[in-house]
Design a protein around this motif. Structure first.
Motif, PDB file in Angstrom:
ATOM      1  N   TYR A  88       0.852  -1.187   0.000  1.00 26.07           N
ATOM      2  CA  TYR A  88       0.000   0.000   0.000  1.00 26.07           C
ATOM      3  C   TYR A  88       0.887   1.236   0.000  1.00 26.07           C
ATOM      4  CZ  TYR A  88      -3.409  -3.485   1.315  1.00 26.07           C
ATOM      5  OH  TYR A  88      -4.203  -4.606   1.315  1.00 26.07           O
ATOM      6  N   VAL A 107       0.986  -0.725  15.387  1.00 30.83           N
ATOM      7  CA  VAL A 107      -0.045  -1.460  14.665  1.00 30.83           C
ATOM      8  C   VAL A 107      -1.302  -1.518  15.526  1.00 30.83           C
ATOM      9  CG1 VAL A 107      -0.681  -3.861  14.105  1.00 30.83           C
ATOM     10  CG2 VAL A 107       1.375  -2.885  13.150  1.00 30.83           C
ATOM     11  N   SER A 112      -7.383  -5.963  14.503  1.00 32.84           N
ATOM     12  CA  SER A 112      -8.837  -5.965  14.329  1.00 32.84           C
ATOM     13  C   SER A 112      -9.551  -6.083  15.670  1.00 32.84           C
ATOM     14  CB  SER A 112      -9.259  -7.094  13.390  1.00 32.84           C
ATOM     15  OG  SER A 112      -8.758  -8.330  13.844  1.00 32.84           O
ATOM     16  N   LYS A 155      -6.438  -9.046  11.262  1.00 30.25           N
ATOM     17  CA  LYS A 155      -6.128  -8.018  10.273  1.00 30.25           C
ATOM     18  C   LYS A 155      -5.475  -6.868  11.023  1.00 30.25           C
ATOM     19  CE  LYS A 155     -10.053  -9.245   7.405  1.00 30.25           C
ATOM     20  NZ  LYS A 155     -11.328  -8.828   6.833  1.00 30.25           N
ATOM     21  N   GLN A 164      -3.693  -2.700  10.978  1.00 28.25           N
ATOM     22  CA  GLN A 164      -3.520  -1.390  10.355  1.00 28.25           C
ATOM     23  C   GLN A 164      -2.222  -0.806  10.908  1.00 28.25           C
ATOM     24  OE1 GLN A 164      -6.337   1.788  11.356  1.00 28.25           O
ATOM     25  NE2 GLN A 164      -6.227   2.470   9.240  1.00 28.25           N
ATOM     26  N   ILE A 220       0.155   2.282  11.607  1.00 28.02           N
ATOM     27  CA  ILE A 220       0.067   3.730  11.801  1.00 28.02           C
ATOM     28  C   ILE A 220       1.494   4.281  11.853  1.00 28.02           C
ATOM     29  CG2 ILE A 220      -0.863   5.601  13.226  1.00 28.02           C
ATOM     30  CD1 ILE A 220      -3.040   3.640  12.323  1.00 28.02           C
ATOM     31  N   LYS A 280      -1.885   6.111   7.603  1.00 27.29           N
ATOM     32  CA  LYS A 280      -2.460   4.826   7.993  1.00 27.29           C
ATOM     33  C   LYS A 280      -2.471   3.880   6.794  1.00 27.29           C
ATOM     34  CE  LYS A 280      -5.383   6.992  11.460  1.00 27.29           C
ATOM     35  NZ  LYS A 280      -6.735   7.194  11.971  1.00 27.29           N
ATOM     36  N   PHE A 281      -2.059   2.642   7.041  1.00 25.69           N
ATOM     37  CA  PHE A 281      -2.001   1.612   6.001  1.00 25.69           C
ATOM     38  C   PHE A 281      -2.772   0.399   6.509  1.00 25.69           C
ATOM     39  CE2 PHE A 281       1.690   4.270   5.858  1.00 25.69           C
ATOM     40  CZ  PHE A 281       1.900   4.543   4.514  1.00 25.69           C
ATOM     41  N   LYS A 282      -3.904   0.128   5.910  1.00 24.68           N
ATOM     42  CA  LYS A 282      -4.751  -0.974   6.372  1.00 24.68           C
ATOM     43  C   LYS A 282      -4.503  -2.219   5.523  1.00 24.68           C
ATOM     44  CE  LYS A 282      -9.241  -1.864   8.209  1.00 24.68           C
ATOM     45  NZ  LYS A 282     -10.439  -1.254   8.698  1.00 24.68           N
ATOM     46  N   LYS A 285      -5.762  -5.650   4.561  1.00 25.16           N
ATOM     47  CA  LYS A 285      -7.111  -6.215   4.626  1.00 25.16           C
ATOM     48  C   LYS A 285      -7.163  -7.670   5.049  1.00 25.16           C
ATOM     49  CE  LYS A 285      -9.022  -2.958   1.372  1.00 25.16           C
ATOM     50  NZ  LYS A 285      -8.210  -2.373   0.366  1.00 25.16           N
TER      51      LYS A 285
END
Length: 200
Positions: free
Chosen positions: A49, A133, A136, A172, A174, A176, A188-190, A192
């Motif tokens: 990403y 990080v 979820s 999952k 994300q 930061i 922010k990079f999520k 999936k």
């Protein structure tokens, strides 16, 4: 004669038992090879990403821990690699790349506001504080380490490996990034999907 029959029976028993053990080992090796083949087929580094802020691109790529285990251990003993993965499956590795759109050296004072040596030190020893990080399950995991891959102005980018520990492999995440080095704010990079559907 009875002793000879007992010896033959014992010999046959061990022969059959060892054949079954070899067969189950081959099946297990075959399953592991299939899993690694599937990971390679989807691309070890396929979950990438990128965000561009002004003239700097920030790219985060989650790389499965199996990639590094195979790179280090080789493919000769996959059962050993499998056991190492089981011991380390809560670890996550994220490759993070910084690149200026005109391929200028980002560690120059023009970009960081500090001299070159201080910027290199920050990339090597201070960058871990800028990353964390969120899982979820809403857990916040701090970066446990950074490996800055020096390229000595040969490549037009700067790359670090970020390490995180204690994350459920099914979670999952994300990533930061609170950018203090280039002062571009919070990115922010999520990611999936975890790699676990085809992992060991």
């Amino acid at each position: 004669m009875k002793d000879l029959n007992k010896v033959i029976f014992v010999f046959l028993f061990f022969a059959l038992f060892s054949c079954r053990k070899d067969q189950s080992k081959n099946i297990h090796d075959s399953e592991i090879r299939d899993r690694y083949f599937n990971l390679e087929k989807i691309g070890w580094k396929s979950r990438s990403y990128t965000q561009v802020v002004e003239d700097i691109g920030f790219t985060a790529t989650e790389v499965p821990i199996q990639y590094y285990l195979l790179k280090d251990q080789g493919i000769e003993n996959l059962q050993h690699v499998d056991s190492l993965y089981e011991e380390n499956k809560t670890e996550r590795v994220i490759e993070f790349v910084f690149q200026q759109d005109e391929e200028k050296d980002l560690l120059n004072k023009d970009f960081t506001g500090m001299d070159y040596t201080a910027a290199v030190k920050y990339m090597s020893f201070g960058l871990d504080k800028d990353f964390y990080v969120v899982t979820s399950k809403k857990d916040t995991i701090k970066c446990s380490g950074v490996n800055f891959e020096r390229n000595y102005k040969i490549a037009p980018f700067q790359k670090v490996l970020l390490f995180f520990s204690g994350i459920d492999p099914n979670d999952k995440i994300q990533l930061i990034y609170n950018d203090f080095l280039f002062r571009k704010g919070i990115l922010k990079f999520k990611f999936k999907d975890p790699f676990t559907p085809v992992a060991l």
